[in-house]
Design a protein around this motif. Structure first.
Motif, PDB file in Angstrom:
ATOM      1  N   SER A 100       0.831  -1.209   0.000  1.00  0.00           N
ATOM      2  CA  SER A 100       0.000   0.000   0.000  1.00  0.00           C
ATOM      3  C   SER A 100       0.861   1.253   0.000  1.00  0.00           C
ATOM      4  N   GLY A 101       2.025   1.170   0.628  1.00  0.00           N
ATOM      5  CA  GLY A 101       2.912   2.338   0.715  1.00  0.00           C
ATOM      6  C   GLY A 101       3.139   2.823   2.124  1.00  0.00           C
ATOM      7  N   GLU A 102       2.773   2.018   3.120  1.00  0.00           N
ATOM      8  CA  GLU A 102       3.028   2.364   4.520  1.00  0.00           C
ATOM      9  C   GLU A 102       4.499   2.715   4.719  1.00  0.00           C
ATOM     10  N   ALA A 103       4.751   3.844   5.390  1.00  0.00           N
ATOM     11  CA  ALA A 103       6.089   4.383   5.701  1.00  0.00           C
ATOM     12  C   ALA A 103       6.734   5.102   4.527  1.00  0.00           C
ATOM     13  N   THR A 107      23.033   5.357   0.718  1.00  0.00           N
ATOM     14  CA  THR A 107      23.563   5.216   2.074  1.00  0.00           C
ATOM     15  C   THR A 107      22.500   4.994   3.144  1.00  0.00           C
ATOM     16  N   ALA A 108      21.273   5.373   2.881  1.00  0.00           N
ATOM     17  CA  ALA A 108      20.229   5.321   3.907  1.00  0.00           C
ATOM     18  C   ALA A 108      19.685   3.909   4.096  1.00  0.00           C
ATOM     19  N   GLU A 109      19.059   3.703   5.250  1.00  0.00           N
ATOM     20  CA  GLU A 109      18.271   2.493   5.469  1.00  0.00           C
ATOM     21  C   GLU A 109      17.028   2.560   4.596  1.00  0.00           C
ATOM     22  N   TRP A 110      16.583   1.417   4.099  1.00  0.00           N
ATOM     23  CA  TRP A 110      15.401   1.363   3.247  1.00  0.00           C
ATOM     24  C   TRP A 110      14.168   0.916   4.027  1.00  0.00           C
ATOM     25  N   VAL A 111      14.283   0.876   5.341  1.00  0.00           N
ATOM     26  CA  VAL A 111      13.208   0.421   6.216  1.00  0.00           C
ATOM     27  C   VAL A 111      13.010   1.453   7.327  1.00  0.00           C
ATOM     28  N   ARG A 112      11.763   1.740   7.660  1.00  0.00           N
ATOM     29  CA  ARG A 112      11.475   2.663   8.758  1.00  0.00           C
ATOM     30  C   ARG A 112      11.855   2.018  10.081  1.00  0.00           C
ATOM     31  N   PHE A 113      12.574   2.768  10.931  1.00  0.00           N
ATOM     32  CA  PHE A 113      12.943   2.189  12.212  1.00  0.00           C
ATOM     33  C   PHE A 113      11.739   2.115  13.144  1.00  0.00           C
ATOM     34  N   VAL A 114      11.869   1.361  14.230  1.00  0.00           N
ATOM     35  CA  VAL A 114      10.781   1.221  15.193  1.00  0.00           C
ATOM     36  C   VAL A 114      10.617   2.555  15.917  1.00  0.00           C
ATOM     37  N   SER A 129       6.334   1.618  11.504  1.00  0.00           N
ATOM     38  CA  SER A 129       7.539   0.905  11.928  1.00  0.00           C
ATOM     39  C   SER A 129       7.778  -0.360  11.110  1.00  0.00           C
ATOM     40  N   LEU A 130       9.036  -0.562  10.734  1.00  0.00           N
ATOM     41  CA  LEU A 130       9.514  -1.764  10.045  1.00  0.00           C
ATOM     42  C   LEU A 130       8.827  -2.009   8.705  1.00  0.00           C
ATOM     43  N   HIS A 131       8.465  -0.935   8.011  1.00  0.00           N
ATOM     44  CA  HIS A 131       7.943  -1.023   6.654  1.00  0.00           C
ATOM     45  C   HIS A 131       8.916  -0.336   5.694  1.00  0.00           C
ATOM     46  N   PRO A 132       8.863  -0.688   4.423  1.00  0.00           N
ATOM     47  CA  PRO A 132       9.739  -0.017   3.458  1.00  0.00           C
ATOM     48  C   PRO A 132       9.498   1.482   3.434  1.00  0.00           C
ATOM     49  N   ASP A 133      10.572   2.261   3.549  1.00  0.00           N
ATOM     50  CA  ASP A 133      10.440   3.705   3.446  1.00  0.00           C
ATOM     51  C   ASP A 133      10.419   4.091   1.961  1.00  0.00           C
TER      52      ASP A 133
END
Length: 394
Positions: A57-60, A330-337, A349-353
Motif C-alpha cells: 500500500s505504501g506504509e512508511a 547510504t540510507a536504510e530502506w526500512v522505517r525504524f521502530v 515501523s519496520l515497513h519499506p520507506d
C-alpha cells in the motif's frame, strides 16, 4: 508530545520512557526511481493494479531514511515536511488514505513503476486476506472500504489490463504481534529473553493456514477479473513476498544487545531474534507464499533478500543528520521502530520507506518486463533503488 527541533535528546528520552508500550504495526520531495525517464502514460495504456496489505500500500513512504535529529524535517527524511512553514502534513504523501489509515503513499510500489501503464493502488495497511476476497467467499469491508477484489472488478471492467500484483499473508500470520512480542521482551527492565523459541513454534503452526488464505485470495482475484471480462492468460497475476526489515545479528550497527538499539537505532531486538527473523522467519514466509502462488497458477516475486544490507540498523547504512542528508545509496530502506511520539506513526515501523518502495517498484518493473516466471529481486551494493537485479528463483 512532539519535541522541539532543538531537543533531539528529549526525543530519545521520550522514546525510551515509552518503550514498554512499543508495538509494531503490520506492515524531501524525492521522486520515484527512474521517474525522470518515465512519461505520462497514454490514455489507453493498460492498468497495473496492486492489492493487499501495508507492504504494497505504501506504509512508511513518508520517510526517506531515518534520523533522530529533529531540525529541518528530521534531517530532510520527512517528505511530508514543508520547509517554508516548518510543518508536516502526512496528506502530502498519503493523500486522503491517511484519514482511514490505509496509507497509500505517492511512491508505493505500483506508483514507482517505470512502465508505460496506468497505475491503481487498492491495497490498505493492515489488510488480511478477508479484506481482499470477494464477499461471497468471506470478503469483508476494511477501514470503510469494500472488498479489494470487488473494487478491482469495478475498476478494470472494460479496461485494458496488464497485471495485478498482490501482497498478502503477513497479517494472516500475525507478523505484527510476533514482532511486537520480540520488542517487548527486549525492552523489559529485567528478565527479558529472546522470543524466537516460542515464536518459531507459533509460526510453524500458522503457515499452512497462510498458504491456503493466500491461494484463496488469488482465486478470488482471478474470479473478479473474469467477471470484468479478463480471461486467464490475458493479464499477469503476481504474488510477492516480503523483504526482511532486519539484518542478522552479525550485521547490526549496535553490537552488545544494549539499549542504544532502542534509543538510537530503532531496532530493539535480541541477537537471537534478529538472526531468526532474517534467516528463518522471512524465508519461511516466502516459501509458503511461493507455494500459494503455484497452487493458484500465479507468478511469484521473491523479495525476501531485496533489502539485504539496507535493513534498519544494518552495517553499511547510516541515519541522516544535518551534515549527511539521506540518499538511496547510504540510507536504510526500512522505517525504524518508533513509538509514534515525536515523528510519524507507530504503524509505519519496520515497513519499506520511500527508498525501499522505489526499489520494490523497480523489482516489479523488471518482473513485468520479463516473460511470466518466478524471480528473485536483489539490490546492488552501493547503488540506489533504481539499480535492482532480477534473477530466476532457485
Amino acid at each position: 508530545m512532539t519535541p522541539s527541533p532543538s531537543s533531539p535528546s528529549r526525543y530519545r528520552r521520550t522514546l525510551a520512557a515509552l518503550a514498554a508500550t512499543v508495538c509494531v504495526a503490520t506492515a524531501t520531495g524525492l521522486t520515484p526511481a527512474r521517474a525522470s525517464v518515465v512519461e505520462a502514460p497514454a490514455a489507453d495504456a493498460p492498468w497495473v493494479v496492486s492489492l493487499g496489505d501495508s507492504f504494497i500500500s505504501g506504509e512508511a513512504g513518508r520517510w526517506a531514511g531515518n534520523s533522530n535529529e529533529p531540525a529541518d524535517g528530521w534531517s530532510r527524511t520527512d517528505r511530508a515536511h514543508d520547509a517554508a512553514t516548518d510543518e508536516s502534513d502526512p496528506h502530502r504523501v498519503y493523500g486522503a488514505s491517511y484519514d482511514s489509515g490505509c496509507n497509500r503513499s505517492d511512491v508505493a510500489e505500483v506508483q514507482s513503476l517505470a512502465l508505460d501503464v496506468r497505475k491503481l493502488n487498492l491495497a490498505c495497511s493492515g489488510a488480511t486476506s478477508s479484506a481482499v476476497k470477494l464477499p461471497e467467499h468471506g470478503g469483508q469491508p476494511f477501514k470503510g472500504e469494500p472488498s479489494q477484489a470487488g473494487q478491482l472488478q469495478a475498476a478494470v471492467n472494460g479496461q485494458p489490463l496488464r497485471a495485478v500484483v498482490v501482497s498478502i499473508g503477513g497479517n494472516d500470520l500475525g507478523f505484527s504481534d510476533i514482532i511486537t512480542d520480540c520488542t517487548k521482551e527486549f525492552v523489559k527492565p529485567f528478565g527479558g529473553s529472546p522470543c524466537a523459541p516460542d515464536a518459531a513454534k507459533t509460526v510453524q503452526e500458522r503457515l499452512p493456514g497462510v498458504r491456503q488464505a493466500a491461494a484463496d485470495t488469488l482465486a478470488d482475484v482471478k474470479a473478479a477479473l473474469e467477471r470484468a471480462g479478463h480471461a486467464p492468460g490475458s493479464y499477469r497475476l503476481v504474488l510477492q513476498s516480503y523483504p526482511s526489515p532486519l539484518p542478522d545479528a552479525a550485521r547490526i550497527r549496535y553490537p552488545g544487545e544494549k539499549y542504544d538499539r532502542l534509543t538510537q537505532g530503532g531496532c530493539p531486538f535480541f541477537d537471537k531474534d534478529l538472526t531468526w527473523a532474517h534467516d528463518d522467519l522471512v524465508p519461511e514466509i516466502s516459501a509458503t507464499l511461493a507455494g500459494a502462488a503455484h497452487d493458484a497458477g500465479a507468478e511469484f516475486l521473491d523479495l525476501s533478500r531485496a533489502f539485504e544490507g539496507r535493513e534498519v540498523c544494518a552495517t553499511g547504512t547510516r541515519q541522516a543528520d544535518p551534515g549527511n542528508p539521506p540518499t538511496g545509496e547510504t540510507a536504510e530502506w526500512v522505517r525504524f521502530v518508533t513509538s509514534g511520539v515525536g515523528q510519524g506513526q507507530l504503524q509505519e515501523s519496520l515497513h519499506p520507506d520511500s527508498f525501499g518502495q522505489q526499489a520494490l517498484g523497480t523489482c516489479l518493473s523488471l518482473q513485468l518486463e520479463q516473460d511470466a516466471a518466478d524471480h528473485r529481486c536483489t539490490n546492488t551494493p552501493g547503488k540506489g533503488p533504481a539499480d535492482m537485479a532480477l534473477a530466476p528463483r532457485p
